[in-house]
Design a protein around this motif. Structure first.
Motif, PDB file in Angstrom:
ATOM      1  N   GLY A  44       0.785  -1.218   0.000  1.00  0.00           N
ATOM      2  CA  GLY A  44       0.000   0.000   0.000  1.00  0.00           C
ATOM      3  C   GLY A  44       0.818   1.271   0.000  1.00  0.00           C
ATOM      4  N   TYR A  45       2.146   1.137   0.007  1.00  0.00           N
ATOM      5  CA  TYR A  45       3.026   2.297  -0.015  1.00  0.00           C
ATOM      6  C   TYR A  45       3.884   2.272  -1.272  1.00  0.00           C
ATOM      7  N   ALA A  46       4.106   3.436  -1.833  1.00  0.00           N
ATOM      8  CA  ALA A  46       4.926   3.523  -3.044  1.00  0.00           C
ATOM      9  C   ALA A  46       6.359   3.094  -2.744  1.00  0.00           C
ATOM     10  N   ASP A  47       6.907   2.300  -3.641  1.00  0.00           N
ATOM     11  CA  ASP A  47       8.288   1.841  -3.491  1.00  0.00           C
ATOM     12  C   ASP A  47       9.268   2.966  -3.809  1.00  0.00           C
ATOM     13  N   SER A  48      10.471   2.872  -3.235  1.00  0.00           N
ATOM     14  CA  SER A  48      11.519   3.837  -3.535  1.00  0.00           C
ATOM     15  C   SER A  48      12.013   3.625  -4.959  1.00  0.00           C
ATOM     16  N   THR A  49      12.219   4.716  -5.676  1.00  0.00           N
ATOM     17  CA  THR A  49      12.661   4.615  -7.065  1.00  0.00           C
ATOM     18  C   THR A  49      13.780   5.610  -7.356  1.00  0.00           C
ATOM     19  N   ILE A  50      14.623   5.243  -8.301  1.00  0.00           N
ATOM     20  CA  ILE A  50      15.636   6.137  -8.852  1.00  0.00           C
ATOM     21  C   ILE A  50      15.520   6.048 -10.364  1.00  0.00           C
ATOM     22  N   THR A  51      15.345   7.182 -11.031  1.00  0.00           N
ATOM     23  CA  THR A  51      15.162   7.194 -12.476  1.00  0.00           C
ATOM     24  C   THR A  51      16.278   7.963 -13.157  1.00  0.00           C
ATOM     25  N   ALA A  52      16.816   7.381 -14.229  1.00  0.00           N
ATOM     26  CA  ALA A  52      17.850   8.043 -15.019  1.00  0.00           C
ATOM     27  C   ALA A  52      17.793   7.516 -16.443  1.00  0.00           C
ATOM     28  N   ASP A  53      17.749   8.454 -17.408  1.00  0.00           N
ATOM     29  CA  ASP A  53      17.777   8.091 -18.830  1.00  0.00           C
ATOM     30  C   ASP A  53      16.698   7.084 -19.212  1.00  0.00           C
ATOM     31  N   GLY A  54      15.484   7.281 -18.691  1.00  0.00           N
ATOM     32  CA  GLY A  54      14.367   6.425 -19.051  1.00  0.00           C
ATOM     33  C   GLY A  54      14.322   5.090 -18.348  1.00  0.00           C
ATOM     34  N   VAL A  55      15.243   4.858 -17.407  1.00  0.00           N
ATOM     35  CA  VAL A  55      15.269   3.603 -16.646  1.00  0.00           C
ATOM     36  C   VAL A  55      14.998   3.906 -15.183  1.00  0.00           C
ATOM     37  N   THR A  56      14.005   3.224 -14.605  1.00  0.00           N
ATOM     38  CA  THR A  56      13.656   3.413 -13.200  1.00  0.00           C
ATOM     39  C   THR A  56      13.998   2.163 -12.410  1.00  0.00           C
ATOM     40  N   TYR A  57      14.810   2.332 -11.370  1.00  0.00           N
ATOM     41  CA  TYR A  57      15.176   1.226 -10.484  1.00  0.00           C
ATOM     42  C   TYR A  57      14.263   1.273  -9.267  1.00  0.00           C
ATOM     43  N   ILE A  58      13.621   0.143  -8.966  1.00  0.00           N
ATOM     44  CA  ILE A  58      12.595   0.092  -7.926  1.00  0.00           C
ATOM     45  C   ILE A  58      13.080  -0.782  -6.772  1.00  0.00           C
ATOM     46  N   ASP A  59      13.103  -0.206  -5.574  1.00  0.00           N
ATOM     47  CA  ASP A  59      13.491  -0.939  -4.365  1.00  0.00           C
ATOM     48  C   ASP A  59      12.263  -1.049  -3.481  1.00  0.00           C
ATOM     49  N   SER A  60      11.617  -2.211  -3.495  1.00  0.00           N
ATOM     50  CA  SER A  60      10.353  -2.358  -2.764  1.00  0.00           C
ATOM     51  C   SER A  60      10.544  -2.688  -1.292  1.00  0.00           C
ATOM     52  N   ASP A  61      11.700  -3.268  -0.922  1.00  0.00           N
ATOM     53  CA  ASP A  61      11.888  -3.679   0.473  1.00  0.00           C
ATOM     54  C   ASP A  61      12.912  -2.837   1.223  1.00  0.00           C
ATOM     55  N   GLY A  62      13.444  -1.803   0.586  1.00  0.00           N
ATOM     56  CA  GLY A  62      14.344  -0.876   1.270  1.00  0.00           C
ATOM     57  C   GLY A  62      15.718  -1.415   1.593  1.00  0.00           C
ATOM     58  N   ASP A  63      16.151  -2.459   0.873  1.00  0.00           N
ATOM     59  CA  ASP A  63      17.465  -3.034   1.157  1.00  0.00           C
ATOM     60  C   ASP A  63      18.572  -2.432   0.299  1.00  0.00           C
ATOM     61  N   GLY A  68      12.978  -4.311  -9.011  1.00  0.00           N
ATOM     62  CA  GLY A  68      12.356  -4.149 -10.322  1.00  0.00           C
ATOM     63  C   GLY A  68      13.064  -3.075 -11.119  1.00  0.00           C
ATOM     64  N   ILE A  69      13.061  -3.229 -12.412  1.00  0.00           N
ATOM     65  CA  ILE A  69      13.612  -2.224 -13.323  1.00  0.00           C
ATOM     66  C   ILE A  69      12.560  -1.931 -14.375  1.00  0.00           C
ATOM     67  N   ALA A  70      12.161  -0.666 -14.467  1.00  0.00           N
ATOM     68  CA  ALA A  70      11.170  -0.242 -15.456  1.00  0.00           C
ATOM     69  C   ALA A  70      11.870   0.591 -16.526  1.00  0.00           C
ATOM     70  N   VAL A  71      11.526   0.328 -17.788  1.00  0.00           N
ATOM     71  CA  VAL A  71      12.178   1.005 -18.906  1.00  0.00           C
ATOM     72  C   VAL A  71      11.133   1.715 -19.754  1.00  0.00           C
ATOM     73  N   ASP A  72      11.385   2.995 -20.025  1.00  0.00           N
ATOM     74  CA  ASP A  72      10.536   3.796 -20.906  1.00  0.00           C
ATOM     75  C   ASP A  72      11.272   3.954 -22.232  1.00  0.00           C
ATOM     76  N   TYR A  73      10.930   3.112 -23.202  1.00  0.00           N
ATOM     77  CA  TYR A  73      11.660   3.104 -24.463  1.00  0.00           C
ATOM     78  C   TYR A  73      11.338   4.298 -25.351  1.00  0.00           C
TER      79      TYR A  73
END
Length: 205
Positions: A44-63, A68-73
């Motif tokens: 129910g809480y948004a995961d921490s993310t870092i985005t650079a050059d269309g790539v988002t790195y997702i840290d869901s457990d705070g470690d 997850g890695i999301a890519v905006d092509y």
């Protein structure tokens, strides 16, 4: 598709529900940006993310490691592909795609046995946000041999097609003919066309 719980499409469907886009309708207005949020662990809480050059790195457990890695092509601010590693083994077991670019994930490719090869693909074919078809390679030969489909979108499997001999054609089909949530009719390759078998209780065993 709760009736087909033996496959992990429920897990995949959960990822789909958590892969969301905020203010998507504003994305086409000048000066307005689209902001994506991810909740891969479903807390129910948004995961921490870092985005650079269309790539988002997702840290869901705070470690500090990406789950997850999301890519905006295409650079429209909405991710076109999401790779997920929720078991923390360092390998992505699920790839999530938005194949039609509407901002909603519709295709999920999964490696259910961890051998590095996709053996299950789940589809949201009608764009309602829920998986309604799961295609599985159960024997690891690289070819789909089980297809489960929910045609009416009620969350229950209406038909399962099985290709047991690997010839590319279904030789057994299980059908819920009356829509009661139970697969009650089976057609087989050896059954004369138009005939079927049905159990005494109305459910195929």
């Amino acid at each position: 598709m709760s009736e087909y719980d033996v496959t992990p499409d429920e897990t995949d469907a959960g990822v789909e529900d958590e892969y969301t886009t905020e203010d998507e309708s504003l994305g086409g207005l000048p000066g307005v940006t689209v902001e994506e949020t991810f909740d891969l662990d479903g807390d129910g809480y948004a995961d921490s993310t870092i985005t650079a050059d269309g790539v988002t790195y997702i840290d869901s457990d705070g470690d500090g490691q990406a789950d997850g890695i999301a890519v905006d092509y295409d650079g429209d601010g909405v991710s076109d592909e999401l790779l997920v590693d929720m078991d923390g083994d360092g390998s992505f077991e699920t790839a999530v795609y938005d194949t039609d670019g509407d901002g909603v994930a519709d295709t999920f490719e999964s490696d259910t046995d961890g051998d590095g090869v996709v053996d299950q693909v789940s589809y949201d074919t009608d764009g309602d946000g829920y998986v309604n078809q799961v295609v599985t390679d159960t024997n690891g030969d690289g070819y789909a041999d089980v297809v489960a489909t929910d045609y009416d979108g009620d969350g229950l499997v209406d038909e399962i097609e099985i290709d047991s001999d690997g010839d590319g054609a279904s030789d057994t089909t299980l059908i819920d003919s009356d829509g009661d949530g139970f697969l009650d009719t089976v057609y087989t390759e050896t059954t004369p066309e138009g005939d079927s078998f049905q159990s005494q209780t109305g459910q195929v065993i």
